[in-house]
Design a protein around this motif. Structure first.
Motif, mmCIF file in Angstrom:
data_model
loop_
_atom_site.group_PDB
_atom_site.id
_atom_site.type_symbol
_atom_site.label_atom_id
_atom_site.label_comp_id
_atom_site.label_asym_id
_atom_site.label_seq_id
_atom_site.Cartn_x
_atom_site.Cartn_y
_atom_site.Cartn_z
ATOM 1 N N VAL A 1 -9.224 1.011 1.587
ATOM 2 C CA VAL A 1 -9.566 2.216 2.305
ATOM 3 C C VAL A 1 -8.696 2.114 3.465
ATOM 4 C CG1 VAL A 1 -10.990 3.797 3.794
ATOM 5 C CG2 VAL A 1 -11.770 2.951 1.352
ATOM 6 N N LYS A 2 -8.975 0.746 4.044
ATOM 7 C CA LYS A 2 -8.340 0.513 5.610
ATOM 8 C C LYS A 2 -6.892 0.287 5.244
ATOM 9 C CE LYS A 2 -7.974 -1.351 9.648
ATOM 10 N NZ LYS A 2 -7.842 -0.484 10.734
ATOM 11 N N ASN A 3 -6.453 -0.445 4.459
ATOM 12 C CA ASN A 3 -5.006 -0.575 4.031
ATOM 13 C C ASN A 3 -4.335 0.763 3.605
ATOM 14 O OD1 ASN A 3 -2.932 -2.804 4.388
ATOM 15 N ND2 ASN A 3 -2.729 -2.804 2.274
ATOM 16 N N LEU A 4 -4.851 1.303 2.557
ATOM 17 C CA LEU A 4 -4.165 2.586 2.207
ATOM 18 C C LEU A 4 -4.092 3.553 3.460
ATOM 19 C CD1 LEU A 4 -5.898 2.628 -1.215
ATOM 20 C CD2 LEU A 4 -3.441 2.279 -0.902
ATOM 21 N N SER A 5 -5.022 3.673 4.137
ATOM 22 C CA SER A 5 -5.399 4.557 5.304
ATOM 23 C C SER A 5 -3.978 4.231 6.324
ATOM 24 C CB SER A 5 -6.330 4.478 6.048
ATOM 25 O OG SER A 5 -7.382 5.024 5.321
ATOM 26 N N LEU A 6 -3.725 3.049 6.271
ATOM 27 C CA LEU A 6 -2.646 2.726 7.390
ATOM 28 C C LEU A 6 -1.243 2.987 6.745
ATOM 29 C CD1 LEU A 6 -3.538 -1.160 8.316
ATOM 30 C CD2 LEU A 6 -3.564 1.013 9.684
ATOM 31 N N ALA A 7 -1.031 2.768 5.221
ATOM 32 C CA ALA A 7 0.116 3.277 4.706
ATOM 33 C C ALA A 7 0.189 4.896 4.608
ATOM 34 C CB ALA A 7 0.174 2.669 3.197
ATOM 35 N N ALA B 1 0.691 -1.209 -0.047
ATOM 36 C CA ALA B 1 0.153 -0.016 -0.030
ATOM 37 C C ALA B 1 0.786 1.356 -0.032
ATOM 38 C CB ALA B 1 -1.035 0.067 1.247
ATOM 39 N N SER B 2 1.889 1.048 0.600
ATOM 40 C CA SER B 2 2.945 2.359 0.574
ATOM 41 C C SER B 2 3.209 2.640 -0.629
ATOM 42 C CB SER B 2 4.077 1.974 1.660
ATOM 43 O OG SER B 2 3.683 1.883 2.985
ATOM 44 N N GLU B 3 3.577 1.631 -1.464
ATOM 45 C CA GLU B 3 4.151 1.775 -2.676
ATOM 46 C C GLU B 3 2.937 2.669 -3.669
ATOM 47 O OE1 GLU B 3 5.238 -1.498 -4.905
ATOM 48 O OE2 GLU B 3 6.287 -2.206 -3.369
ATOM 49 N N ARG B 4 1.346 2.311 -3.420
ATOM 50 C CA ARG B 4 0.527 3.069 -4.000
ATOM 51 C C ARG B 4 0.516 4.303 -3.494
ATOM 52 N NH1 ARG B 4 0.862 -1.565 -5.626
ATOM 53 N NH2 ARG B 4 2.254 -0.390 -6.893
ATOM 54 N N ILE B 5 0.773 4.741 -2.059
ATOM 55 C CA ILE B 5 0.636 5.970 -1.646
ATOM 56 C C ILE B 5 1.724 6.887 -2.196
ATOM 57 C CG2 ILE B 5 0.940 7.438 0.415
ATOM 58 C CD1 ILE B 5 -1.572 5.910 0.253
ATOM 59 N N ARG B 6 2.809 6.330 -2.533
ATOM 60 C CA ARG B 6 4.041 7.189 -3.186
ATOM 61 C C ARG B 6 3.391 7.534 -4.695
ATOM 62 N NH1 ARG B 6 7.021 3.058 -0.600
ATOM 63 N NH2 ARG B 6 7.797 3.755 1.451
ATOM 64 N N GLU B 7 2.883 6.629 -5.403
ATOM 65 C CA GLU B 7 2.388 6.892 -6.643
ATOM 66 C C GLU B 7 1.296 8.252 -6.665
ATOM 67 O OE1 GLU B 7 0.815 3.290 -8.252
ATOM 68 O OE2 GLU B 7 2.635 2.345 -8.163
ATOM 69 N N VAL B 8 0.500 8.246 -5.587
ATOM 70 C CA VAL B 8 -0.316 9.416 -5.616
ATOM 71 C C VAL B 8 0.630 10.606 -5.049
ATOM 72 C CG1 VAL B 8 -2.376 10.431 -4.304
ATOM 73 C CG2 VAL B 8 -2.162 7.783 -4.634
ATOM 74 N N GLU B 9 1.562 10.369 -4.296
ATOM 75 C CA GLU B 9 2.191 11.571 -3.735
ATOM 76 C C GLU B 9 3.069 12.200 -5.098
ATOM 77 O OE1 GLU B 9 3.229 10.969 0.769
ATOM 78 O OE2 GLU B 9 4.505 9.799 -0.639
ATOM 79 N N GLU B 10 3.279 11.306 -6.094
ATOM 80 C CA GLU B 10 4.118 11.790 -7.317
ATOM 81 C C GLU B 10 3.107 12.816 -8.286
ATOM 82 O OE1 GLU B 10 5.441 8.410 -9.530
ATOM 83 O OE2 GLU B 10 6.738 7.796 -7.854
ATOM 84 N N PRO C 1 0.136 13.917 2.689
ATOM 85 C CA PRO C 1 -0.736 15.016 3.042
ATOM 86 C C PRO C 1 -1.995 15.091 2.563
ATOM 87 C CG PRO C 1 0.771 14.955 1.063
ATOM 88 C CD PRO C 1 0.785 13.883 1.797
ATOM 89 N N PHE C 2 -2.856 13.640 2.397
ATOM 90 C CA PHE C 2 -3.974 13.520 1.823
ATOM 91 C C PHE C 2 -4.760 12.452 2.738
ATOM 92 C CE2 PHE C 2 -1.155 10.946 -0.810
ATOM 93 C CZ PHE C 2 -1.655 9.829 -0.685
ATOM 94 N N LYS C 3 -6.116 12.751 2.476
ATOM 95 C CA LYS C 3 -6.919 11.287 3.339
ATOM 96 C C LYS C 3 -7.523 10.316 2.163
ATOM 97 C CE LYS C 3 -10.952 10.949 6.211
ATOM 98 N NZ LYS C 3 -11.908 11.536 6.839
ATOM 99 N N VAL C 4 -7.262 9.217 2.794
ATOM 100 C CA VAL C 4 -8.071 8.484 1.997
ATOM 101 C C VAL C 4 -9.533 8.037 2.388
ATOM 102 C CG1 VAL C 4 -7.849 5.660 1.389
ATOM 103 C CG2 VAL C 4 -5.850 6.885 2.000
ATOM 104 N N VAL C 5 -10.160 7.987 1.151
ATOM 105 C CA VAL C 5 -11.914 8.084 1.267
ATOM 106 C C VAL C 5 -12.400 6.996 0.474
ATOM 107 C CG1 VAL C 5 -11.935 10.465 2.301
ATOM 108 C CG2 VAL C 5 -12.116 9.847 -0.026
ATOM 109 N N ASP C 6 -13.593 6.482 0.960
ATOM 110 C CA ASP C 6 -14.619 5.762 0.186
ATOM 111 C C ASP C 6 -15.353 6.626 -0.622
ATOM 112 O OD1 ASP C 6 -17.614 4.600 0.192
ATOM 113 O OD2 ASP C 6 -16.093 3.017 -0.134
#
Length: 105
Positions: free
Chosen positions: A75-81, A51-60, A88-93
């Motif tokens: 939502v749960k897993n990406l929020s943890l990452a 999930a952290s890899e996905r978060i970094r893709e969003v940050e890019e 600097p963003f929130k993961v939402v459904d």
């Protein structure tokens, strides 16, 4: 895997003030958040690393306020990452984003 790609995007496009920004890998080429198939239950550290890899893709993408997904496991897993990486963003459904848009200010 169900081929439902445009319908959620159309909902997002209709929310006033929302600008839809796609990840590089989307639709049938989207990447797993790491929670699928029970991975998060058996290997939580691995799931959060994926999930952290996905978060970094969003940050890019630059300035993003929300990462939206219709999947509660994502939502749960990406929020943890996101918390782990202090994103600097929130993961939402999708439903949560709609509720925020329709709630009186």
């Amino acid at each position: 895997h169900m081929g439902v790609y445009e319908e959620p995007r159309e909902i997002l496009r209709r929310i006033p003030g929302v600008e839809l920004v796609e990840l590089k890998w989307n639709r049938e080429m989207s990447r797993c958040c790491g929670a699928g198939g029970g991975v998060v239950g058996a290997f939580q550290d691995l799931a959060v690393d994926i999930a952290s890899e996905r978060i970094r893709e969003v940050e890019e993408l630059g300035s993003v306020d929300y990462l939206e997904t219709p999947c509660p496991f994502c939502v749960k897993n990406l929020s943890l990452a996101a918390r782990k990486l202090r994103a600097p963003f929130k993961v939402v459904d999708l439903a949560e984003l709609l509720e925020m848009a329709l709630s009186p200010s």
